[in-house]
Design a protein around this motif. Structure first.
Motif, short mmCIF file in Angstrom:
data_model
loop_
_atom_site.label_atom_id
_atom_site.label_comp_id
_atom_site.label_asym_id
_atom_site.label_seq_id
_atom_site.Cartn_x
_atom_site.Cartn_y
_atom_site.Cartn_z
N THR A 71 -5.58 6.00 -6.75
CA THR A 71 -6.34 6.39 -5.51
C THR A 71 -7.49 5.62 -5.15
OG1 THR A 71 -5.45 8.56 -5.93
CG2 THR A 71 -7.12 8.48 -4.20
N SER A 72 -7.62 5.05 -4.18
CA SER A 72 -8.80 4.25 -3.94
C SER A 72 -10.03 4.98 -3.67
CB SER A 72 -8.46 3.16 -2.73
OG SER A 72 -8.46 3.77 -1.45
N PRO A 73 -11.18 4.54 -3.41
CA PRO A 73 -12.30 5.12 -3.08
C PRO A 73 -12.13 5.81 -1.62
CG PRO A 73 -13.12 3.16 -4.22
CD PRO A 73 -11.70 3.09 -3.68
N GLU A 74 -11.20 5.08 -0.77
CA GLU A 74 -11.23 5.59 0.51
C GLU A 74 -10.20 6.64 0.44
OE1 GLU A 74 -10.77 2.20 -0.16
OE2 GLU A 74 -12.85 1.83 0.37
N GLY A 75 -9.60 7.08 -0.57
CA GLY A 75 -8.59 8.12 -0.64
C GLY A 75 -7.31 7.86 -0.30
N ARG A 76 -6.93 6.44 -0.31
CA ARG A 76 -5.55 6.10 -0.05
C ARG A 76 -4.85 5.97 -1.35
NH1 ARG A 76 -7.96 3.26 4.25
NH2 ARG A 76 -8.55 1.30 3.02
N GLN A 77 -3.49 6.64 -1.37
CA GLN A 77 -2.74 6.60 -2.59
C GLN A 77 -1.45 5.62 -2.75
OE1 GLN A 77 -1.85 10.78 -3.52
NE2 GLN A 77 -3.92 10.92 -4.32
N TYR A 78 -1.51 5.18 -3.84
CA TYR A 78 -0.46 3.92 -3.93
C TYR A 78 0.40 4.35 -5.43
CZ TYR A 78 -2.73 1.59 -0.33
OH TYR A 78 -3.09 1.39 1.01
N HIS A 79 1.67 3.98 -5.58
CA HIS A 79 2.29 4.26 -6.79
C HIS A 79 2.73 2.81 -7.35
CE1 HIS A 79 2.69 8.38 -5.08
NE2 HIS A 79 2.20 8.70 -6.41
N VAL A 80 2.16 2.62 -8.51
CA VAL A 80 2.64 1.23 -9.20
C VAL A 80 3.15 1.50 -10.43
CG1 VAL A 80 1.22 -0.60 -10.14
CG2 VAL A 80 0.23 0.54 -8.13
N ALA A 81 4.22 0.58 -10.56
CA ALA A 81 5.13 0.88 -11.93
C ALA A 81 4.66 -0.73 -12.62
CB ALA A 81 6.51 0.81 -11.36
N GLY A 82 5.10 -0.69 -13.70
CA GLY A 82 4.59 -1.94 -14.46
C GLY A 82 5.39 -2.19 -15.73
N ALA A 83 6.26 -3.51 -15.66
CA ALA A 83 7.21 -3.55 -16.85
C ALA A 83 6.42 -4.43 -17.98
CB ALA A 83 8.26 -4.41 -16.31
N PHE A 84 6.03 -3.97 -19.09
CA PHE A 84 5.39 -4.61 -20.02
C PHE A 84 6.14 -4.68 -21.24
CE2 PHE A 84 0.88 -3.15 -18.40
CZ PHE A 84 1.21 -3.86 -17.12
N PRO A 85 6.70 -5.72 -22.20
CA PRO A 85 7.15 -5.31 -23.49
C PRO A 85 6.64 -4.47 -24.20
CG PRO A 85 6.95 -8.04 -22.61
CD PRO A 85 6.06 -7.10 -21.84
N GLU A 90 -7.50 -3.15 -8.25
CA GLU A 90 -8.19 -3.11 -6.98
C GLU A 90 -7.56 -4.49 -5.93
OE1 GLU A 90 -12.23 -4.72 -6.55
OE2 GLU A 90 -12.78 -3.21 -5.02
N TRP A 91 -7.37 -5.40 -6.50
CA TRP A 91 -7.09 -6.74 -5.76
C TRP A 91 -5.58 -6.45 -5.30
CZ3 TRP A 91 -3.26 -10.45 -6.53
CH2 TRP A 91 -3.45 -11.76 -5.70
N VAL A 92 -4.88 -5.84 -6.54
CA VAL A 92 -3.34 -5.47 -5.86
C VAL A 92 -3.45 -4.74 -4.67
CG1 VAL A 92 -1.37 -4.07 -6.64
CG2 VAL A 92 -2.30 -5.86 -8.06
N VAL A 93 -4.18 -3.56 -4.76
CA VAL A 93 -4.47 -2.54 -3.43
C VAL A 93 -4.93 -3.53 -2.14
CG1 VAL A 93 -5.47 -0.36 -2.35
CG2 VAL A 93 -4.50 -0.47 -4.76
N ALA A 94 -5.85 -4.25 -2.34
CA ALA A 94 -6.26 -5.24 -1.31
C ALA A 94 -5.19 -6.06 -0.81
CB ALA A 94 -7.51 -5.94 -1.68
N ARG A 95 -4.30 -6.44 -1.53
CA ARG A 95 -3.15 -7.26 -1.15
C ARG A 95 -2.27 -6.35 -0.31
NH1 ARG A 95 -3.07 -12.38 0.02
NH2 ARG A 95 -0.81 -12.34 -0.40
N LEU A 96 -2.10 -5.13 -0.88
CA LEU A 96 -1.04 -4.30 -0.14
C LEU A 96 -1.63 -3.95 1.06
CD1 LEU A 96 -0.21 -1.66 -3.11
CD2 LEU A 96 1.16 -3.52 -1.98
N GLU A 97 -3.05 -3.76 1.37
CA GLU A 97 -3.47 -3.28 2.56
C GLU A 97 -3.78 -4.69 3.38
OE1 GLU A 97 -6.94 -1.06 1.53
OE2 GLU A 97 -5.66 0.78 1.05
N GLY A 98 -3.43 -5.98 2.85
CA GLY A 98 -3.58 -7.20 3.67
C GLY A 98 -5.01 -7.43 4.10
N ARG A 99 -5.93 -7.02 3.06
CA ARG A 99 -7.15 -7.17 3.21
C ARG A 99 -7.92 -8.60 2.52
NH1 ARG A 99 -10.18 -4.20 0.28
NH2 ARG A 99 -8.78 -2.56 -0.40
N VAL A 100 -7.19 -9.11 1.72
CA VAL A 100 -7.62 -10.62 1.08
C VAL A 100 -6.63 -11.67 1.12
CG1 VAL A 100 -9.38 -9.58 -0.48
CG2 VAL A 100 -7.14 -9.59 -1.18
N ASP A 101 -7.16 -12.91 1.20
CA ASP A 101 -6.29 -13.97 0.79
C ASP A 101 -6.00 -14.20 -0.25
OD1 ASP A 101 -6.01 -14.69 3.67
OD2 ASP A 101 -7.46 -15.98 3.89
#
Ligand code: GDP
Ligand code: PGA
Ligand code: MN
Length: 612
Positions: free
Chosen positions: A259-273, A524-535
């Motif tokens: 959950t971002s400070p703006e209250g937006r929610q995302y679900h993230v999965a991660g494959a690590f050995p 945070e950067w991942v979320v910024a990419r999802l939201e199209g906020r950063v190059d």
């Protein structure tokens, strides 16, 4: 007697009667008694009392109320990948990265191993559900086992009990799983041949899977990944094969809600050995103010497209089987809190007053430790006090950061997936895939230094496609094709794909990145990419953050370290391409064409002048 010719998971008339199956296994293994488990609290208390009496469980003093220390046999401390086998009619269906066995030969070998293997012991029958009982993504199974540790642990890690049993008795498909520690107490005449020990096991170990008939047979080991058959054996090896046939995914992944400070929610999965940070990431306390990470799962994720065409994920487990060393108040406060009680600790060291300890729990070891083998220990010995793969087993419900939706049978919609290995060099802190095919390439070609979670040389870099090298129950190249197909079907709804690496090192061998809660800066950067906020910067590794876009305020990180963390050096990636070519060569023409095109592109990007 035929052990493997039925296919109990085929819906319809083929589902065998569970009672007939249990009788058949008992006829083979010849236990002194058969006990059905109901998953109740009373049953757990009885099992614990029995474990304490036998010396398997050593009660810990307060404050670890209801917790126990278990010491395994010294040669039974990790998954045994070289004795983990996949039996398929055609060897190519298991593929070059699995240990293939002929199903008929393997069955003959298993009959020999299991014949009388439970003499004088109790055979528990453990009906369980992976995922909420009856849920649309869930699956049922029955494990029989002669290991008290396995019964207790299955009770924590899966949903054991009458609800699962009733569905199975009513004819729902289920996966049969047979487990024996291979430590019979009597001979064929019923004469005692030896006393039971605290951790029964057998020098001969064999972890066998029949993806075609969806069965599991595990012999000789009591260790988690080898013995809790709902986990790696079912939820990954068998389920991955089921998922390929049926159009879903069973993956070695954590699952969180961000959950971002703006209250937006995302679900993230991660494959690590294994032992590369899934549990820690899943329970992260973000260092960035205003961010929240909630836990849904720390090891396994099952994902299916829903009616709206979105990818929905559940955690099929009900508990955590986590690596103890390195877990502390500082690195992982949520995990640390979660272990307040009702926890089984395996192969940890013990303090003078009977509590558990492991490397990293406190900066300096307390005096008077006993090591995981039960020997007095001091730092001068040069050995670790806890086994590097020492574990805790605890119910999900004890996790203070558990998301309220963690056991929603419908699952959650996945927005992003991270692929992360343990790489001292080459791979940047984070990079976004340029598109789905590139993301599948990043997943398929990830590599990692070997850890203590499996037997072998720790530190050696090996390719570990999708962190599934030891867990894909079929040809890994077909797994990549399956991912490419899922991407096609998901289209616009497909989650964004990223590679991450928390483990890059400086010239002195120290980690460049502080990791743990600081990984929230990457989120945070991942979320910024999802939201199209950063190059981002297009590199051979993918789309990497510009240094100014990664919030590193307040951490002790030199400018050069940050730059190095975000560097994808073309020369490194030219070598990487060679490694990938070697991997692909193993699979011949089974490698999907879009991944060969990705390799070609990597060669061009790493040989050419591209960069910033
Ligand atoms: P899992 O087996 O994939 O769930 O891995 P764990 O989360 O249990 O972590 C395995 C080991 O890696 C433990 O010793 C952790 O302390 C360590 N670890 C986890 N996350 C990080 C991180 O972000 N940075 C560093 N340097 N170590 C980590
Ligand atoms: P993990 O695996 O390290 O991925 O948690 C558990 C196991 O080795 O059985
Ligand atoms: Mn873990």
């Amino acid at each position: 007697m035929t052990l493997i010719d039925d296919n109990p998971t085929t819906t319809g008339s083929e589902v065998p009667d569970v009672h007939a199956w249990v009788a058949r296994i008992a006829e083979l293994t010849k236990p002194a008694r058969v006990v059905w488990c109901d998953g109740s609290g009373a049953e757990r208390h009885r099992l614990i009392a029995m474990g304490v009496r036998k010396g398997t469980l050593e009660p810990l003093p307060e404050p670890h109320y209801g917790s126990y220390l278990v010491r395994s046999a010294p040669d039974d401390v990790a998954r045994v990948e070289d004795r983990t086998v996949i039996a398929t009619t055609d060897p190519d269906d298991a593929g070059p990265t699995n240990n293939w066995r002929d199903p008929v030969d393997l069955e003959a070998e298993l009959v020999e191993l299991f014949d009388g293997s439970m003499r004088g012991r109790t055979m528990w029958v453990v009906p369980f559900s992976m995922g909420p009982v009856g849920g649309p993504i869930s699956q049922l199974g029955v494990q029989v086992t002669d290991s008290l540790y396995a019964v207790l642990s299955m009770g924590t890690m899966t949903r054991v009990g009458t609800a699962a049993r009733e569905l199975i008795e009513a004819g729902a498909p289920w996966v049969p799983a047979v487990h024996s520690v291979g430590y019979p107490l009597e001979d064929e005449f019923g004469q005692p041949v030896r006393e039971d020990v605290a951790w029964p096991s057998n020098e001969t170990k064999l972890i066998a899977h029949f993806p075609e008939s969806r069965q599991i047979w595990s012999f000789g080991s009591g260790y988690g990944g080898n013995a809790l058959l709902g986990k790696k054996c079912f939820a990954l090896r068998i389920a991955s094969a089921m998922g390929r046939e049926e159009g879903w995914l069973a993956e070695h992944m954590l699952l969180v809600r961000v959950t971002s400070p703006e209250g937006r929610q995302y679900h993230v999965a991660g494959a690590f050995p294994s032992a590369c940070g899934k549990t820690n990431f899943a329970m992260m306390t973000p260092s960035l103010p205003g961010w929240k990470v909630e836990t849904l799962g720390d090891d396994i994720v099952w994902m299916r497209r829903d009616e709206q065409g979105r990818l929905r994920a559940i955690n099929p487990e009900a508990g955590f089987f986590g690596v103890a060393p390195g877990t502390s108040e500082a690195t992982n406060p949520a995990a640390h809190q979660m272990l307040w009680g009702n926890t089984i600790f395996t192969n940890c060291a013990q303090t003078a007053d009977g509590d558990v300890w492991w490397e990293g729990l406190t900066p300096t070891p307390p005096l008077g430790l006993v090591d995981w083998t039960g020997q007095p220990w001091s730092p001068e010995s040069g050995r670790p006090a806890a086994h590097p793969n020492a574990r805790f087993t605890v119910a999900a419900e004890q996790c203070p950061t558990l998301a309220d939706s963690w056991d929603d049978p419908e699952g959650v919609v996945v927005d992003a997936i991270l692929f992360g290995g343990r790489r001292a060099t080459t791979v940047p802190l984070v990079a976004q895939a340029r598109d789905w095919a590139h993301g599948v390439f990043l997943g398929a070609t990830m590599a990692s230094e070997k850890t203590a979670a499996a037997e072998g040389v720790v530190g050696e870099v090996r390719r570990d496609p999708f962190a599934m090298l030891p867990f894909t129950g079929y040809n890994a190249a077909d797994h990549w094709s399956h991912w490419l197909e899922q991407g096609e079907l998901l289209g616009e709804n497909a989650p964004a794909l990223f590679s991450v690496n928390w483990f890059r090192k400086d010239a002195d061998g120290g980690f460049l990145w502080p990791g743990f809660g600081e990984n929230s800066r990457v989120l945070e950067w991942v979320v910024a990419r999802l939201e199209g906020r950063v190059d981002a910067v297009d590199t051979p590794a993918g789309l990497v953050p510009r240094t100014e876009d990664l919030d590193v305020a307040g951490i002790d990180l030199a400018r050069e370290a940050l730059e190095e963390l975000l560097t994808a050096d073309p020369a490194d990636y030219a070598r990487e391409a060679d490694g990938v070519a070697e991997l692909f060569a193993l699979f011949g023409d089974r490698v999907p064409a879009p991944l060969l095109a990705q390799l070609e592109e990597l060669r061009q990007r790493s040989g050419g002048a591209l960069g910033a």
